[in-house]
Design a protein around this motif. Structure first.
Motif, PDB file in Angstrom:
ATOM      1  N   CYS A  62       0.809  -1.221   0.000  1.00  0.00           N
ATOM      2  CA  CYS A  62       0.000   0.000   0.000  1.00  0.00           C
ATOM      3  C   CYS A  62       0.843   1.271   0.000  1.00  0.00           C
ATOM      4  O   CYS A  62       0.294   2.373   0.043  1.00  0.00           O
ATOM      5  CB  CYS A  62      -0.913   0.021   1.222  1.00  0.00           C
ATOM      6  N   ARG A  63       2.174   1.132  -0.022  1.00  0.00           N
ATOM      7  CA  ARG A  63       3.041   2.310   0.057  1.00  0.00           C
ATOM      8  C   ARG A  63       2.719   3.326  -1.053  1.00  0.00           C
ATOM      9  O   ARG A  63       2.634   4.531  -0.806  1.00  0.00           O
ATOM     10  CB  ARG A  63       4.511   1.905  -0.035  1.00  0.00           C
ATOM     11  N   GLY A  64       2.535   2.830  -2.275  1.00  0.00           N
ATOM     12  CA  GLY A  64       2.246   3.739  -3.385  1.00  0.00           C
ATOM     13  C   GLY A  64       0.931   4.469  -3.208  1.00  0.00           C
ATOM     14  O   GLY A  64       0.806   5.639  -3.590  1.00  0.00           O
ATOM     15  N   ILE A  65      -0.069   3.790  -2.631  1.00  0.00           N
ATOM     16  CA  ILE A  65      -1.359   4.437  -2.372  1.00  0.00           C
ATOM     17  C   ILE A  65      -1.190   5.553  -1.359  1.00  0.00           C
ATOM     18  O   ILE A  65      -1.716   6.668  -1.536  1.00  0.00           O
ATOM     19  CB  ILE A  65      -2.381   3.393  -1.880  1.00  0.00           C
ATOM     20  N   ALA A  66      -0.436   5.284  -0.288  1.00  0.00           N
ATOM     21  CA  ALA A  66      -0.192   6.313   0.727  1.00  0.00           C
ATOM     22  C   ALA A  66       0.525   7.515   0.102  1.00  0.00           C
ATOM     23  O   ALA A  66       0.162   8.675   0.349  1.00  0.00           O
ATOM     24  CB  ALA A  66       0.618   5.734   1.875  1.00  0.00           C
ATOM     25  N   ASP A  67       1.520   7.262  -0.708  1.00  0.00           N
ATOM     26  CA  ASP A  67       2.268   8.356  -1.351  1.00  0.00           C
ATOM     27  C   ASP A  67       1.373   9.158  -2.293  1.00  0.00           C
ATOM     28  O   ASP A  67       1.413  10.392  -2.321  1.00  0.00           O
ATOM     29  CB  ASP A  67       3.460   7.791  -2.123  1.00  0.00           C
ATOM     30  N   THR A  68       0.555   8.457  -3.075  1.00  0.00           N
ATOM     31  CA  THR A  68      -0.309   9.128  -4.050  1.00  0.00           C
ATOM     32  C   THR A  68      -1.278  10.089  -3.378  1.00  0.00           C
ATOM     33  O   THR A  68      -1.511  11.205  -3.866  1.00  0.00           O
ATOM     34  CB  THR A  68      -1.107   8.085  -4.858  1.00  0.00           C
ATOM     35  N   PHE A  69      -1.840   9.669  -2.245  1.00  0.00           N
ATOM     36  CA  PHE A  69      -2.872  10.489  -1.610  1.00  0.00           C
ATOM     37  C   PHE A  69      -2.351  11.297  -0.429  1.00  0.00           C
ATOM     38  O   PHE A  69      -3.144  11.865   0.328  1.00  0.00           O
ATOM     39  CB  PHE A  69      -4.043   9.603  -1.185  1.00  0.00           C
ATOM     40  N   GLY A  70      -1.027  11.343  -0.250  1.00  0.00           N
ATOM     41  CA  GLY A  70      -0.434  12.247   0.730  1.00  0.00           C
ATOM     42  C   GLY A  70      -0.536  11.803   2.166  1.00  0.00           C
ATOM     43  O   GLY A  70      -0.630  12.651   3.076  1.00  0.00           O
ATOM     44  N   LEU A  71      -0.497  10.489   2.429  1.00  0.00           N
ATOM     45  CA  LEU A  71      -0.529   9.983   3.790  1.00  0.00           C
ATOM     46  C   LEU A  71       0.887   9.628   4.246  1.00  0.00           C
ATOM     47  O   LEU A  71       1.712   9.172   3.448  1.00  0.00           O
ATOM     48  CB  LEU A  71      -1.410   8.724   3.899  1.00  0.00           C
ATOM     49  N   GLN A  72       1.163   9.817   5.515  1.00  0.00           N
ATOM     50  CA  GLN A  72       2.407   9.312   6.079  1.00  0.00           C
ATOM     51  C   GLN A  72       2.336   7.788   6.114  1.00  0.00           C
ATOM     52  O   GLN A  72       1.298   7.219   6.470  1.00  0.00           O
ATOM     53  CB  GLN A  72       2.603   9.856   7.494  1.00  0.00           C
ATOM     54  N   TYR A  73       3.429   7.125   5.743  1.00  0.00           N
ATOM     55  CA  TYR A  73       3.404   5.666   5.614  1.00  0.00           C
ATOM     56  C   TYR A  73       4.379   5.012   6.590  1.00  0.00           C
ATOM     57  O   TYR A  73       5.532   5.433   6.732  1.00  0.00           O
ATOM     58  CB  TYR A  73       3.774   5.253   4.187  1.00  0.00           C
ATOM     59  N   LEU A  74       3.892   3.989   7.287  1.00  0.00           N
ATOM     60  CA  LEU A  74       4.702   3.150   8.154  1.00  0.00           C
ATOM     61  C   LEU A  74       4.477   1.702   7.755  1.00  0.00           C
ATOM     62  O   LEU A  74       3.431   1.361   7.202  1.00  0.00           O
ATOM     63  CB  LEU A  74       4.309   3.331   9.627  1.00  0.00           C
ATOM     64  N   SER A  75       5.438   0.832   8.057  1.00  0.00           N
ATOM     65  CA  SER A  75       5.235  -0.582   7.768  1.00  0.00           C
ATOM     66  C   SER A  75       5.856  -1.424   8.861  1.00  0.00           C
ATOM     67  O   SER A  75       6.780  -0.996   9.566  1.00  0.00           O
ATOM     68  CB  SER A  75       5.839  -0.964   6.404  1.00  0.00           C
ATOM     69  N   ALA A  76       5.337  -2.637   9.011  1.00  0.00           N
ATOM     70  CA  ALA A  76       5.853  -3.583  10.002  1.00  0.00           C
ATOM     71  C   ALA A  76       5.647  -4.987   9.470  1.00  0.00           C
ATOM     72  O   ALA A  76       4.620  -5.285   8.847  1.00  0.00           O
ATOM     73  CB  ALA A  76       5.134  -3.412  11.337  1.00  0.00           C
ATOM     74  N   ALA A  77       6.640  -5.850   9.720  1.00  0.00           N
ATOM     75  CA  ALA A  77       6.563  -7.224   9.228  1.00  0.00           C
ATOM     76  C   ALA A  77       6.717  -8.254  10.338  1.00  0.00           C
ATOM     77  O   ALA A  77       6.724  -9.448  10.069  1.00  0.00           O
ATOM     78  CB  ALA A  77       7.626  -7.467   8.163  1.00  0.00           C
ATOM     79  N   ASN A  78       6.807  -7.777  11.590  1.00  0.00           N
ATOM     80  CA  ASN A  78       6.911  -8.700  12.715  1.00  0.00           C
ATOM     81  C   ASN A  78       6.448  -7.984  13.980  1.00  0.00           C
ATOM     82  O   ASN A  78       6.139  -6.781  13.961  1.00  0.00           O
ATOM     83  CB  ASN A  78       8.334  -9.227  12.865  1.00  0.00           C
ATOM     84  N   GLU A  79       6.455  -8.727  15.076  1.00  0.00           N
ATOM     85  CA  GLU A  79       5.935  -8.193  16.328  1.00  0.00           C
ATOM     86  C   GLU A  79       6.727  -6.990  16.816  1.00  0.00           C
ATOM     87  O   GLU A  79       6.145  -5.981  17.243  1.00  0.00           O
ATOM     88  CB  GLU A  79       5.940  -9.294  17.384  1.00  0.00           C
ATOM     89  N   ASP A  80       8.049  -7.057  16.764  1.00  0.00           N
ATOM     90  CA  ASP A  80       8.873  -5.953  17.253  1.00  0.00           C
ATOM     91  C   ASP A  80       8.642  -4.685  16.445  1.00  0.00           C
ATOM     92  O   ASP A  80       8.483  -3.583  17.012  1.00  0.00           O
ATOM     93  CB  ASP A  80      10.356  -6.340  17.195  1.00  0.00           C
ATOM     94  N   GLU A  81       8.612  -4.799  15.123  1.00  0.00           N
ATOM     95  CA  GLU A  81       8.392  -3.616  14.284  1.00  0.00           C
ATOM     96  C   GLU A  81       7.009  -3.019  14.522  1.00  0.00           C
ATOM     97  O   GLU A  81       6.846  -1.793  14.542  1.00  0.00           O
ATOM     98  CB  GLU A  81       8.556  -3.984  12.813  1.00  0.00           C
ATOM     99  N   PHE A  82       6.035  -3.891  14.711  1.00  0.00           N
ATOM    100  CA  PHE A  82       4.670  -3.414  14.947  1.00  0.00           C
ATOM    101  C   PHE A  82       4.582  -2.615  16.247  1.00  0.00           C
ATOM    102  O   PHE A  82       4.063  -1.488  16.268  1.00  0.00           O
ATOM    103  CB  PHE A  82       3.704  -4.595  14.979  1.00  0.00           C
ATOM    104  N   THR A  83       5.086  -3.170  17.340  1.00  0.00           N
ATOM    105  CA  THR A  83       5.010  -2.472  18.626  1.00  0.00           C
ATOM    106  C   THR A  83       5.843  -1.196  18.625  1.00  0.00           C
ATOM    107  O   THR A  83       5.449  -0.191  19.228  1.00  0.00           O
ATOM    108  CB  THR A  83       5.456  -3.403  19.769  1.00  0.00           C
ATOM    109  N   GLN A  84       6.976  -1.220  17.939  1.00  0.00           N
ATOM    110  CA  GLN A  84       7.810  -0.017  17.877  1.00  0.00           C
ATOM    111  C   GLN A  84       7.129   1.106  17.097  1.00  0.00           C
ATOM    112  O   GLN A  84       7.316   2.290  17.400  1.00  0.00           O
ATOM    113  CB  GLN A  84       9.157  -0.350  17.230  1.00  0.00           C
ATOM    114  N   ASN A  85       6.347   0.754  16.088  1.00  0.00           N
ATOM    115  CA  ASN A  85       5.698   1.764  15.247  1.00  0.00           C
ATOM    116  C   ASN A  85       4.421   2.335  15.846  1.00  0.00           C
ATOM    117  O   ASN A  85       3.927   3.367  15.382  1.00  0.00           O
ATOM    118  CB  ASN A  85       5.362   1.176  13.875  1.00  0.00           C
ATOM    119  N   LEU A  86       3.859   1.674  16.852  1.00  0.00           N
ATOM    120  CA  LEU A  86       2.563   2.111  17.377  1.00  0.00           C
ATOM    121  C   LEU A  86       2.615   3.525  17.948  1.00  0.00           C
ATOM    122  O   LEU A  86       1.677   4.314  17.749  1.00  0.00           O
ATOM    123  CB  LEU A  86       2.063   1.130  18.439  1.00  0.00           C
ATOM    124  N   ASN A  87       3.679   3.879  18.656  1.00  0.00           N
ATOM    125  CA  ASN A  87       3.774   5.230  19.212  1.00  0.00           C
ATOM    126  C   ASN A  87       3.778   6.280  18.109  1.00  0.00           C
ATOM    127  O   ASN A  87       3.102   7.311  18.197  1.00  0.00           O
ATOM    128  CB  ASN A  87       5.026   5.362  20.079  1.00  0.00           C
TER     129      ASN A  87
END
Length: 564
Positions: free
Chosen positions: A503-528
Motif C-alpha cells: 500500500c506504500r504507493g497508495i499512501a504516497d499518491t494520496f499524501g498519507l504518512q506511511y509506516l510498515s511492520a513485518a513482525n511483532e517488534d516492528e509493529f510495537t515499535q511503530n505504534l507510538n
C-alpha cells in the motif's frame, strides 16, 4: 440581494426543501447534466458542499457523514452510469437505516433509449433499497408543478428521516441549457411535518409482556451493531440484574460488567451435547444486525419457545426462525418498563453463561503466551495497547471478526458496514466519519478492502487525525478460515486472490504518512509513531503470514474448546 442560482424552478424547490428538512452537507460528483444542481446547492450558501469525483466512494463517504451526524446527507451526480455507482452504498444505508438523499440528474424522458449520451433508464434504479423514490417533472413552469413537487418531496423527506430512516431517491430530468442562472425572491418553501405518537407501550401492553416473560426462567437478549445508547444500557443493566443473559458484540457499543461480551469466544466452546443448557426459553432481539454466525446457528438449532423482536419495519425479520412477537416502539423505553415490572428470575441460566465466559477468558489469555506472529497476535497486541479515545471502523471479513475476540479500552466506539457486509466501501465510509467526527477515527482494514476502495482517499477531506491500519496478509484471509474454500484448488487465485502488493504507493499518491511492520517488534515499535500527532493522516501497513494466520486461528478455537 440573493446570489444567482440555477434558473430551473424544479431545482430551486428541491434545494429549498433539502434545507428545510435538515440537510446540511451535500457530497457532489462532477458532471454536466447535474450542473443546475451544483450551481444551486453551492450558490444557496446554506450547505457545506464537498466534491468527490468517484461516485461509489462519494456515496459511502456520505454514508459515514450521515451516520456520524445522525442527520440526512445529500449526494448529487450526473446521469447515466454515475447513478449506478451509488448502488452499493445506497443498499448499505438501507439496511443500516441511514438517511441519505440520493439526487440523480437525468436526461429528458424523450431521449431515453434513443442512443443519446449518458442516457439510461433511471427511475426505480435503486429498486428495493430506498424508502421512497420519485422522478420530478421537467417543466416547473406551472403552479401545479410547484404544488406537486412540494408535496411529493415533503413526503420523501419524512420517509428519509422517519421512525425507520433510510435512503430516498430523487431523479431530476433536466433539459438544456443547463448553466442558466437567475435570482429568485425570498419566498419560503412549504414544509409539511409529521407528528408521531408516543413510542411507549400502554400499561396493558407492558402487563402482557411482563406476564409472558414471567412464565420462563431462561431469558437471553442478543444485541448486534448499533450506536452507543445510554438509555438502552440502563434498561439492559436492569434486565441483567433480574437474571436475563445479555449477549453483546464489540459493535454493540455497550459497556456493562454484567453483559457477556466476546460472543464467538464463548459460543465456540459449547459442545453439541451441552447446548441445551445455553439456549433460552425466551429470545429477545433488536432490529440491528448480529455478526456472530455461531450464536445464530446454535439458536436456530435449538429454537426458543418465545422470540420477541423489536422493530419498526413493515416486514417481519425472522432471523432465528422462531419469531412469535414483533414489538413496535422504542426498545429502551419498553425494555425498561418490562425490567421494572418483571420478577427476579432464577440465576442458574445466567450463572451457566457467565461461568463459561470466565473459563473461555482464561483459555484465551493462555493461548497468547507463546503465540507466533500472525493476524491473531496483531489484534492481541493492539488490544493491550490501551488505545486513546477514538472511533474505530472495522473492515469486513476477518478484521470485524478478529475484533470481537478481544477486550478493548473503555470509551471506544466501534462501527462497520454490516448492513450488507461488503468490503467495497470500508475506506470511504471511515473517511466520511473521520471528516465529521469530533474524536480521531481509526480504520482497521484488510489489504483487499484497502485496494478495492483506495479511491476513498481521493479527495481533500481527510483530517490529520485519521489513522489507517492495513492488515496485509496477502489476500482474503477469511477464506483460509471458513469451511470450504481452503480445501479447493482454486483457493489462492479465485478466493483468496493473492496480490503480493504493498500500500506504500497508495499512501504516497494520496499524501498519507506511511509506516510498515513485518513482525511483532516492528509493529510495537511503530505504534507510538502511528498514534502520535501528525500534520497528515497516517497509514501503517502490517504484513502477516497468510497460511499461518489461518492455521493459528483454527487452532485458537480448538484450544478454547478442547481443554474446558
Amino acid at each position: 440581494m440573493s446570489k444567482p442560482v440555477s434558473d430551473k424552478p424544479i431545482v430551486k424547490a428541491l434545494v429549498d426543501l433539502c434545507h428545510l428538512h435538515g440537510v446540511e452537507q451535500v457530497v457532489i460528483s462532477p458532471g454536466s447534466r447535474n450542473a443546475p444542481l451544483i450551481i444551486s446547492f453551492a450558490g444557496s450558501e446554506k450547505f457545506e458542499c464537498l466534491s468527490i469525483v468517484d461516485e461509489r466512494s462519494a456515496a459511502y463517504f456520505a454514508l459515514g457523514l450521515a451516520r456520524e451526524k445522525n442527520k440526512p446527507v445529500a449526494i448529487v451526480c450526473t446521469s447515466g452510469t454515475a447513478a449506478l455507482n451509488y448502488a452499493p452504498a445506497v443498499a448499505e444505508a438501507y439496511y443500516q437505516k441511514v438517511p441519505l438523499v440520493v439526487i440523480t440528474a437525468d436526461r429528458p424522458k424523450e431521449w431515453i433509449d434513443q442512443a443519446d449520451g449518458q442516457a439510461i433508464v433511471q427511475p426505480g434504479i435503486f429498486g428495493n433499497f430506498v424508502r421512497f423514490q420519485c422522478t420530478l417533472p421537467l417543466s416547473g413552469g406551472h403552479s401545479d408543478d410547484e404544488w406537486y413537487v412540494n408535496r411529493i418531496l415533503n413526503e420523501g423527506f419524512t420517509k428519509c428521516t422517519g421512525v425507520t430512516p433510510g435512503p430516498i431517491h430523487i431523479n431530476v430530468p433536466l433539459r438544456e441549457p443547463l448553466y442558466g442562472k437567475t435570482v429568485y425572491n425570498d419566498k419560503q418553501a412549504r414544509r409539511i411535518e409529521v407528528v408521531t405518537g408516543n413510542s411507549r407501550l400502554s400499561d396493558e401492553q407492558v402487563e402482557l409482556l411482563t406476564q409472558e416473560i414471567s412464565r420462563y426462567e431462561r431469558i437471553l437478549l442478543l444485541v448486534g451493531a448499533q450506536h452507543h445508547d445510554p438509555q438502552l444500557k440502563t434498561a439492559l443493566d436492569k434486565l441483567a440484574a433480574k437474571g436475563v443473559v445479555i449477549l453483546t458484540e464489540t459493535l454493540s457499543n455497550l459497556d456493562g460488567e454484567h453483559f457477556i461480551k466476546n460472543v464467538d469466544r464463548v459460543v465456540s466452546t459449547i459442545e453439541e451435547d451441552e447446548q441445551l443448557f445455553f439456549t433460552p426459553d425466551i429470545l429477545i432481539t433488536l432490529d440491528i444486525p448480529v455478526l456472530s454466525k455461531m450464536v445464530k446457528a446454535m439458536i436456530r438449532k435449538r429454537k426458543p419457545h418465545i422470540h420477541w423482536h423489536f422493530s419498526n419495519e413493515s416486514h417481519f425479520t425472522d432471523t432465528y426462525q422462531s419469531l412469535t412477537r414483533v414489538i413496535n416502539g422504542n426498545p429502551a423505553c419498553i425494555l425498561n418498563s418490562v425490567a421494572e415490572h418483571m420478577p427476579q428470575r432464577d440465576k442458574r441460566f445466567s450463572d451457566t453463561w457467565h461461568k463459561r465466559s470466565e473459563q473461555s477468558t482464561i483459555r484465551h489469555q493462555q493461548y497468547f503466551e507463546k503465540l507466533d506472529w500472525c493476524d491473531l497476535k496483531l489484534y492481541h497486541l493492539l488490544s493491550k495497547q490501551g488505545l486513546p479515545s477514538l472511533q474505530l471502523h472495522i473492515g469486513n471479513s476477518t478484521p470485524v471478526r478478529y475484533a470481537q475476540l478481544f477486550e478493548w479500552s473503555d470509551g471506544l466506539r466501534w462501527y462497520a458496514n454490516r448492513g450488507t457486509s461488503g468490503i467495497d466501501g470500508c475506506v470511504s465510509t471511515a473517511a466520511g466519519a473521520a471528516y465529521a467526527s469530533e474524536v480521531p477515527v481509526m480504520l482497521i482494514v484488510g489489504d483487499l478492502s484497502l485496494f478495492y476502495d483506495s479511491n476513498g482517499l481521493w479527495h481533500k477531506y481527510l483530517p490529520a487525525t485519521f489513522r489507517i491500519l492495513v492488515v496485509n496478509n496477502g489476500g482474503g484471509g477469511i477464506f483460509r478460515f471458513i469451511p470450504g474454500p481452503a480445501e479447493t484448488d482454486e483457493l489462492e487465485d479465485f478466493f483468496e486472490t493473492r496480490q503480493g502488493l504493498s500500500c506504500r504507493g497508495i499512501a504516497d499518491t494520496f499524501g498519507l504518512q506511511y509506516l510498515s511492520a513485518a513482525n511483532e517488534d516492528e509493529f510495537t515499535q511503530n505504534l507510538n509513531t502511528f498514534f502520535a500527532p501528525s500534520d497528515k493522516p497516517v497509514m501503517m501497513e502490517v504484513f502477516t503470514p497468510n497460511v499461518e494466520s489461518g492455521k493459528l486461528l483454527r487452532k485458537y478455537f480448538k484450544f478454547l474448546k478442547n481443554e474446558l
